[in-house]
Design an enzyme around this catalytic site. Structure first.
Site, PDB file in Angstrom:
ATOM      1  N   GLU A 117      41.059  36.061  33.068  1.00 45.51           N
ATOM      2  CA  GLU A 117      40.398  35.785  34.345  1.00 45.51           C
ATOM      3  C   GLU A 117      38.882  35.706  34.172  1.00 45.51           C
ATOM      4  O   GLU A 117      38.342  36.129  33.145  1.00 45.51           O
ATOM      5  CB  GLU A 117      40.764  36.835  35.384  1.00 45.51           C
ATOM      6  CG  GLU A 117      40.353  38.228  34.982  1.00 45.51           C
ATOM      7  CD  GLU A 117      39.757  39.028  36.126  1.00 45.51           C
ATOM      8  OE1 GLU A 117      38.996  38.458  36.920  1.00 45.51           O
ATOM      9  OE2 GLU A 117      40.058  40.225  36.200  1.00 45.51           O
ATOM     10  N   ALA A 172      44.062  41.140  47.571  1.00 46.01           N
ATOM     11  CA  ALA A 172      45.052  40.061  47.618  1.00 46.01           C
ATOM     12  C   ALA A 172      45.825  39.952  46.304  1.00 46.01           C
ATOM     13  O   ALA A 172      46.857  39.274  46.245  1.00 46.01           O
ATOM     14  CB  ALA A 172      44.351  38.739  47.928  1.00 46.01           C
ATOM     15  N   LYS A 231      41.963  49.509  39.314  1.00 48.31           N
ATOM     16  CA  LYS A 231      40.637  50.132  39.235  1.00 48.31           C
ATOM     17  C   LYS A 231      40.655  51.509  39.888  1.00 48.31           C
ATOM     18  O   LYS A 231      41.226  51.700  40.956  1.00 48.31           O
ATOM     19  CB  LYS A 231      39.600  49.199  39.859  1.00 48.31           C
ATOM     20  CG  LYS A 231      39.200  48.111  38.855  1.00 48.31           C
ATOM     21  CD  LYS A 231      38.225  47.140  39.430  1.00 48.31           C
ATOM     22  CE  LYS A 231      38.936  46.158  40.295  1.00 48.31           C
ATOM     23  NZ  LYS A 231      39.487  45.018  39.568  1.00 48.31           N
TER      24      LYS A 231
HETATM   25  N1  PSU Z   1      39.006  44.039  36.190  1.00 53.85           N
HETATM   26  C1  PSU Z   1      37.802  44.429  35.723  1.00 53.85           C
HETATM   27  N2  PSU Z   1      36.709  44.019  36.429  1.00 53.85           N
HETATM   28  C2  PSU Z   1      36.792  43.212  37.553  1.00 53.85           C
HETATM   29  C3  PSU Z   1      38.077  42.801  38.028  1.00 53.85           C
HETATM   30  C4  PSU Z   1      39.153  43.248  37.292  1.00 53.85           C
HETATM   31  O1  PSU Z   1      37.707  45.132  34.712  1.00 53.85           O
HETATM   32  O2  PSU Z   1      35.778  42.842  38.124  1.00 53.85           O
HETATM   33  C5  PSU Z   1      38.209  41.894  39.253  1.00 53.85           C
HETATM   34  C6  PSU Z   1      39.525  41.144  39.194  1.00 53.85           C
HETATM   35  O3  PSU Z   1      39.203  39.774  39.252  1.00 53.85           O
HETATM   36  C7  PSU Z   1      40.290  41.572  40.427  1.00 53.85           C
HETATM   37  C8  PSU Z   1      39.157  41.804  41.364  1.00 53.85           C
HETATM   38  O4  PSU Z   1      41.186  40.596  40.879  1.00 53.85           O
HETATM   39  O5  PSU Z   1      38.223  42.521  40.541  1.00 53.85           O
HETATM   40  C9  PSU Z   1      39.607  42.551  42.602  1.00 53.85           C
HETATM   41  O6  PSU Z   1      38.708  42.289  43.638  1.00 53.85           O
HETATM   42  P1  PSU Z   1      39.119  42.655  45.142  1.00 53.85           P
HETATM   43  O7  PSU Z   1      39.233  44.163  45.140  1.00 53.85           O
HETATM   44  O8  PSU Z   1      37.958  42.152  45.977  1.00 53.85           O
HETATM   45  O9  PSU Z   1      40.382  41.951  45.445  1.00 53.85           O
END
Ligand code: PSU
Ligand code: MN
Length: 308
Positions: free
Chosen positions: A30, A146, A164
């Site tokens: 990603e 999402a 996370k």
């Molecule tokens: N993993 C990491 N760092 C990140 C992310 C994942 O080590 O920044 C990103 C991924 O793209 C994940 C996003 O889909 O954070 C989630 O964001 P949100 O909580 O706004 O959906």
């Protein structure tokens, strides 16, 4: 570059196209972690390193992003540098893809955006850092990434270091259960904690090798039915995890700061990750990078085992 027939919008790089045609191992990566999750200029080095790790593991890396309205699967050096360095690059979840395509916008794809595009291209294995999930203030904010709902609908294995740790981990695991998304601990009976090797939560299933994970993927294929993802939860090695006491202290501060500053929506996750980097003197960054490295390596191994 070739265009997929029937999926005319996707631009799949020649290298990735060829690997997919020959049923060789391919690993999707990603780009939100690069553009919005890691600080510059380190982010570009990490992006390049992840691709190299996948190659060293015998698979073809396919970093996913949308550039000038084109969803791309597999980026060249210049395109990767744009993702890491371009100002104003958007953060694109699955729901943002259509407006980005229609408007010719550029953006990095989250887990949901990447998993959607990678699955369209026929990629079966995907590596990231930590998934999004249910935020701790969910009862007030209704903030649930999402990522979870999208993963309930796409047949792709996501190798990650759990979700996370800024999130409500037990609630996220419950949502994954409700949504029918499988979770496999990789050589662990505890769900990993992203920066930490363990979140303390149990997992129901454990795989001991990449070959075992590939067997689960094949079983998913054989069972058929409505597709869903498989989460392969691969802990950061204990020697490289963030000090748990430091983690807990700085995270509490970060959550307070996030509420105080009124940060909302897409900005929440990047805000919290950045706060941790700055207030742990970069230690959280090292743990994050160590986790993603391990995931890229394991994803390549799984993709190879699945392809053979
Ligand atoms: N993993 C990491 N760092 C990140 C992310 C994942 O080590 O920044 C990103 C991924 O793209 C994940 C996003 O889909 O954070 C989630 O964001 P949100 O909580 O706004 O959906
Ligand atoms: Mn969110």
């Amino acid at each position: 570059m070739s265009e997929l027939s029937g999926e005319r919008l996707l631009v799949v790089s020649d290298e990735v196209r060829e690997a997919l045609d020959r049923r060789r191992a391919v690993v999707a990566l990603e780009s939100t972690i690069i553009a919005h999750g890691l600080p510059r200029p380190r982010n570009l080095r990490v992006a390049e390193e992840l691709e190299e790790l996948v190659r060293a593991g015998g698979a073809v890396p396919a970093t996913v992003a949308v550039l000038d309205g084109k969803p791309r699967i597999g980026l060249d050096k210049t395109q990767l540098a744009r993702v890491a360095g371009e100002d104003g690059l958007r953060k694109l979840g699955h729901r943002d893809l259509a407006p980005a395509v229609a408007g010719g916008a550029s953006g990095a794809t989250t887990v949901s955006g990447t998993a959607f595009l990678a699955a369209r291209a026929g990629i079966r294995v995907f590596a990231t850092g930590g998934l999004g999930g249910v935020h701790r203030e969910w009862a007030q904010t209704q903030d649930e990434s999402a990522d979870l709902r999208l993963l309930a609908k796409e047949r792709i294995a996501v190798v990650c270091a759990g979700v996370k740790s800024v999130l409500d981990v037990p609630a996220t695991l419950q949502r994954l259960e409700t949504l029918g998304v499988g979770v496999l601990g990789f050589r662990t009976t505890r769900f990993p904690g992203f920066y930490l090797s363990s979140s303390g939560e149990p997992v129901d299933w454990t795989a001991g090798s990449a070959a075992e994970v590939a067997d689960v993927l094949r079983a998913q294929d054989a069972l058929g039915g409505p597709p869903s993802a498989l989460i392969v939860a691969n802990p950061v090695p204990e020697a490289q995890q963030l000090d748990p006491a430091l983690h807990d202290r700085v995270l509490a501060e970060a959550l307070t700061a996030c509420a105080r500053d009124g940060v909302r929506g897409q900005a929440v996750t990047p805000f919290l990750l950045d706060y941790l980097v700055r207030h742990t003197n970069g230690a959280s960054l090292e743990a994050n990078v160590a986790a993603v490295r391990g995931n890229a390596r394991l994803a390549a191994e799984i993709a190879r085992a699945y392809a053979s």
